[in-house]
Design an enzyme around this catalytic site. Structure first.
Site, PDB file in Angstrom:
ATOM      1  CG  HIS A   1      -1.995  -1.014   1.182  1.00  0.00           C
ATOM      2  ND1 HIS A   1      -3.317  -0.703   1.008  1.00  0.00           N
ATOM      3  CD2 HIS A   1      -1.936  -2.361   1.256  1.00  0.00           C
ATOM      4  CE1 HIS A   1      -4.044  -1.813   0.989  1.00  0.00           C
ATOM      5  NE2 HIS A   1      -3.218  -2.831   1.144  1.00  0.00           N
TER       6      HIS A   1
ATOM      7  CG  HIS B   1       0.517 -13.338  -3.854  1.00  0.00           C
ATOM      8  ND1 HIS B   1       1.463 -12.740  -4.658  1.00  0.00           N
ATOM      9  CD2 HIS B   1       0.128 -12.369  -2.993  1.00  0.00           C
ATOM     10  CE1 HIS B   1       1.624 -11.472  -4.299  1.00  0.00           C
ATOM     11  NE2 HIS B   1       0.818 -11.231  -3.289  1.00  0.00           N
TER      12      HIS B   1
ATOM     13  CD  GLN C   1      -3.237 -12.773  -2.118  1.00  0.00           C
ATOM     14  OE1 GLN C   1      -3.239 -13.991  -1.968  1.00  0.00           O
ATOM     15  NE2 GLN C   1      -2.665 -11.954  -1.244  1.00  0.00           N
TER      16      GLN C   1
ATOM     17  CG  ASN D   1       1.368  -3.310  -5.647  1.00  0.00           C
ATOM     18  OD1 ASN D   1       1.237  -2.231  -6.191  1.00  0.00           O
ATOM     19  ND2 ASN D   1       0.979  -3.533  -4.402  1.00  0.00           N
ATOM     20  CB  SER D   2       2.607  -9.522  -7.919  1.00  0.00           C
ATOM     21  OG  SER D   2       3.387  -9.340  -6.751  1.00  0.00           O
TER      22      SER D   2
ATOM     23  CG  ASP E   1      -4.701   2.454   1.432  1.00  0.00           C
ATOM     24  OD1 ASP E   1      -3.666   2.067   0.869  1.00  0.00           O
ATOM     25  OD2 ASP E   1      -5.741   1.742   1.506  1.00  0.00           O
TER      26      ASP E   1
ATOM     27  CD  GLU F   1       5.465  -4.916  -9.129  1.00  0.00           C
ATOM     28  OE1 GLU F   1       5.362  -3.998  -8.304  1.00  0.00           O
ATOM     29  OE2 GLU F   1       5.871  -6.059  -8.816  1.00  0.00           O
TER      30      GLU F   1
HETATM   31  N1  UDP Z   1       8.130  -7.703  -4.023  1.00  0.00           N
HETATM   32  C1  UDP Z   1       9.470  -7.488  -4.164  1.00  0.00           C
HETATM   33  N2  UDP Z   1      10.317  -8.526  -3.938  1.00  0.00           N
HETATM   34  C2  UDP Z   1       9.880  -9.763  -3.565  1.00  0.00           C
HETATM   35  C3  UDP Z   1       8.483  -9.981  -3.449  1.00  0.00           C
HETATM   36  C4  UDP Z   1       7.634  -8.925  -3.695  1.00  0.00           C
HETATM   37  O1  UDP Z   1       9.925  -6.371  -4.498  1.00  0.00           O
HETATM   38  O2  UDP Z   1      10.708 -10.645  -3.357  1.00  0.00           O
HETATM   39  C5  UDP Z   1       7.222  -6.571  -4.258  1.00  0.00           C
HETATM   40  C6  UDP Z   1       6.489  -6.697  -5.572  1.00  0.00           C
HETATM   41  O3  UDP Z   1       7.264  -6.144  -6.618  1.00  0.00           O
HETATM   42  C7  UDP Z   1       5.192  -5.973  -5.311  1.00  0.00           C
HETATM   43  C8  UDP Z   1       4.998  -6.105  -3.802  1.00  0.00           C
HETATM   44  O4  UDP Z   1       6.228  -6.562  -3.265  1.00  0.00           O
HETATM   45  O5  UDP Z   1       5.331  -4.611  -5.655  1.00  0.00           O
HETATM   46  C9  UDP Z   1       3.938  -7.123  -3.440  1.00  0.00           C
HETATM   47  O6  UDP Z   1       2.715  -6.519  -3.616  1.00  0.00           O
HETATM   48  P1  UDP Z   1       1.446  -7.340  -4.052  1.00  0.00           P
HETATM   49  O7  UDP Z   1       0.325  -6.367  -4.132  1.00  0.00           O
HETATM   50  O8  UDP Z   1       1.703  -8.121  -5.250  1.00  0.00           O
HETATM   51  O9  UDP Z   1       1.226  -8.393  -2.902  1.00  0.00           O
HETATM   52  P2  UDP Z   1       1.106  -8.320  -1.295  1.00  0.00           P
HETATM   53  O10 UDP Z   1       2.466  -8.194  -0.784  1.00  0.00           O
HETATM   54  O11 UDP Z   1       0.230  -7.150  -0.948  1.00  0.00           O
HETATM   55  O12 UDP Z   1       0.477  -9.610  -0.944  1.00  0.00           O
END
Ligand code: UDP
Length: 459
Positions: free
Chosen positions: A17, A353, A378, A357-358, A113, A361
Site C-alpha cells: 500500500h 499469489h 488475490q 502490484n505483482s 488509502d 508488474e
Molecule cells: N516484491 C518485491 N520482492 C519480492 C516480493 C515482492 O519487491 O521478493 C514486491 C512486488 O514487486 C510488489 C509487492 O512486493 O510490488 C507485493 O505486492 P502485491 O500487491 O503483489 O502483494 P502483497 O504483498 O500485498 O500480498
C-alpha cells in the site's frame, strides 16, 4: 511559496500500500504540487528515499498484537483504523493550519488509502476534501461496493455447490473467487468491507485507482455508477510512470539474483513469489519444492522468513532437495528486486499469489502467470488473469508435487504456455502505450491534478 498547493497523503502501513501511495506522491510532485505524507510509526516509509516529499510521523499507540507477523489480518486492519483515526486527524489539522499560515502551501485535499475508512471519515469531518486511493483493482472495489447486496441477494456466504458458478452482479467472478480471508471471522470481514464501503460512498469526493482503462473499462464504469457519478481516476500502472527508484520497503532485495538470471537463456526461468504477506502451510511449501524440482525448470524462488505458518525463521527446504539446489537450477532468496526480475529477458513465467502490484508488474513486462491466490483480493485478480485476460493458468483443486511439476512445465515449455505468453506480450504493448507520452495514464493524472486544484481547505 505563494500559490503553492499541497496535497496531504496517508498510506496504509503495508508495503504493497505504501509503494503505490508514494508513487502517486512523486507523480503529483512532478506536476507541481507539494506533498505531505502523514504516516504511522508502525512500518514507517523510508523518508530518505523521497527528499522532495515532506513526511510527518504520527505517534500512534497500537495494541501489541498489531505488529505480530502472525496477526489476524482483518483484526489488524480494524485495530489500525481504531487506533490511528484521532492522531491522523490531529496531524492533518496541524498541516492544514501551517498551510493557511502561508508558510507551507495551502492544503487542497487529502489522498487517503481506501482501507483507512476511519481516517477518510475524519478528514471529511474536519473539512478536507478526500480522495480514496485504491491500491487494488477496480474489480475488487466494485466487488466491495456490491458486497452487502451479495449477502442480501443470497450469493454470500458462498454455497459449496455454487463455487464454480459465475455470480452475475460481479461477473466474471465465481463463487470461489469471492474475497475471503482464511483464519479471520467472516462476520469481521463483512464488517470491515461495510466500513470501507460507507467511507468511500459518504466521505470521499472521488477515487483514484492504480489500474488502466484497457484492462478494466467495465469495472471502472461500474464503480462510477456505484459512486453516483463521482470521479474515478484510473492513473495506473503507476510504477511504470515514475522516475524515482523502486520502493523496496520492508526488506533488502538480494541483488545477486539478477546476476544469476544473466546466466540463463531468454524465457527459461520461472520466478516464484507469493508477495509480502501471504503465509502457506509447511505441507504446501514442501509440495511446491518437490514439484519445482521435478519440473526441471530453472527457478528463482522468493522464500520470505516467517512465510510458513507456525515457523518464525526462514523455512528449510525438504531433506533431499539440497542436491538440486546446489547444482544451481533453483535459486532461493528471501527478497528479490521483483520489478527488475520480471523485466529480465531470462524470466519466462511468474508463479504468483496475484497480489495487485505483482499482477500489474507482470502485465507490464509481458510475463505469463501461474496463479496461486491465497486470500483477500488475490482470488479476484487470479480470475482476471486466467479468465478475463487469458494470460495465466490456475492450479485447480488438486495441489501436489505432480500437479505442480505439470503446471510449471505447461506454463514454461508447453503449447498452452506459448499462447498465454503471446497474449501477455500483447497486453504489455497496451500497457506501454498507456504510460507513453500522451497516453491514457498521463491524461488521467492531469485530470486528477486539475480536480485537486479546484479545492481549497479553509479550517
Ligand atoms: N516484491 C518485491 N520482492 C519480492 C516480493 C515482492 O519487491 O521478493 C514486491 C512486488 O514487486 C510488489 C509487492 O512486493 O510490488 C507485493 O505486492 P502485491 O500487491 O503483489 O502483494 P502483497 O504483498 O500485498 O500480498
Amino acid at each position: 511559496m505563494a500559490g503553492l498547493r499541497r496535497v496531504v497523503m496517508f498510506p496504509f502501513p503495508f508495503r504493497s500500500h505504501i509503494a503505490p501511495m508514494l508513487q502517486l506522491a512523486e507523480l503529483l510532485c512532478e506536476r507541481g504540487l507539494a506533498v505531505t505524507v502523514i504516516h504511522t510509526t508502525f512500518n514507517a516509509p523510508d523518508a530518505a528515499r523521497h527528499p522532495e516529499l515532506t513526511f510527518v510521523r504520527m505517534n500512534e499507540c497500537l495494541p501489541d498484537d498489531v505488529a505480530d507477523p502472525g496477526a489476524d489480518l482483518v483484526e489488524q486492519m480494524l485495530e489500525l483504523n481504531d487506533a490511528c483515526a484521532a492522531p491522523f486527524r490531529e496531524a492533518l489539522e496541524w498541516v492544514a493550519r501551517r498551510g493557511q499560515a502561508g508558510r507551507r502551501g495551502e492544503v487542497a485535499c487529502a489522498v487517503i488509502d481506501g482501507q483507512w475508512y476511519a481516517a477518510i471519515a475524519a478528514a471529511a469531518e474536519v473539512g478536507v476534501p478526500v480522495l480514496a486511493l485504491r491500491t487494488d483493482s477496480s474489480a475488487t472495489l466494485n466487488f466491495m461496493l456490491n458486497y452487502s447486496r451479495l449477502y442480501s441477494d443470497g450469493y454470500l456466504p458462498i454455497k459449496e455447490e455454487k463455487r464454480d458458478e459465475v455470480v452475475p452482479p460481479v461477473n466474471p467472478l465465481r463463487g470461489r473467487d469471492m474475497i475471503r480471508v482464511d483464519g479471520s471471522d467472516a462476520e469481521r470481514v463483512r464488517e470491515f468491507i461495510a466500513r470501507v464501503d460507507k467511507a468511500t460512498r459518504t466521505s470521499a469526493i472521488g477515487v483514484v485507482v492504480n489500474t488502466f482503462q484497457a484492462i478494466e473499462e467495465l469495472e471502472i464504469s461500474n464503480i462510477q455508477r456505484q459512486l453516483l457519478g463521482r470521479p474515478v481516476f484510473a492513473v495506473g500502472p503507476m510504477h511504470r510512470m515514475i522516475r524515482a527508484p523502486e520502493e523496496h520497503g520492508l526488506h533488502a532485495p538480494d541483488l545477486g539474483c539478477v546476476a544469476w538470471l544473466h546466466a540463463h537463456p531468454p524465457r527459461s526461468v520461472l520466478y516464484v513469489s507469493l508477495g509480502s504477506v501471504a503465509r502457506i502451510d509447511r505441507a504446501v511449501f514442501d509440495e511446491m519444492a518437490w514439484g519445482l524440482a521435478g519440473s526441471g525448470v530453472p527457478t528463482l524462488w522468493v522464500v520470505r522468513p516467517a512465510s510458513i505458518t507456525g515457523c518464525d525463521d526462514a523455512p528449510l527446504l525438504p531433506q533431499g532437495l539440497t542436491d538440486i539446489l546446489v547444482d544451481g537450477r533453483v535459486k532461493v532468496v528471501t527478497w528479490a528486486p521483483q520489478r527488475d526480475v520480471l523485466a529480465h529477458p531470462a524470466v519466462g513465467g511468474f508463479w504468483t499469489h496475484c497480489g495487485w502490484n505483482s499482477t500489474l508488474e507482470s502485465i507490464c513486462e509481458g510475463v505469463p502467470m501461474l496463479a496461486q491466490p491465497c486470500f483477500g483480493d488475490q482470488t479476484v485478480n487470479a480470475r482476471y488473469v486466467t479468465h478475463q485476460w487469458g494470460i495465466g493458468l490456475e492450479f485447480g483443486p488438486v495441489f501436489d508435487r505432480a500437479r505442480v511439476a505439470e503446471a510449471v512445465r505447461t506454463l514454461m515449455v508447453g503449447e498452452e504456455g506459448a499462447v498465454l505468453r503471446e497474449k501477455a506480450r500483447g497486453l504489455k504493448a497496451i500497457a506501454s502505450q498507456c504510460v507513453a507520452e500522451g497516453g491514457a495514464a498521463g491524461a488521467a493524472m492531469d485530470r486528477l491534478v486539475h480536480f485537486m486544484l479546484s479545492f481549497c481547505v479553509l479550517t
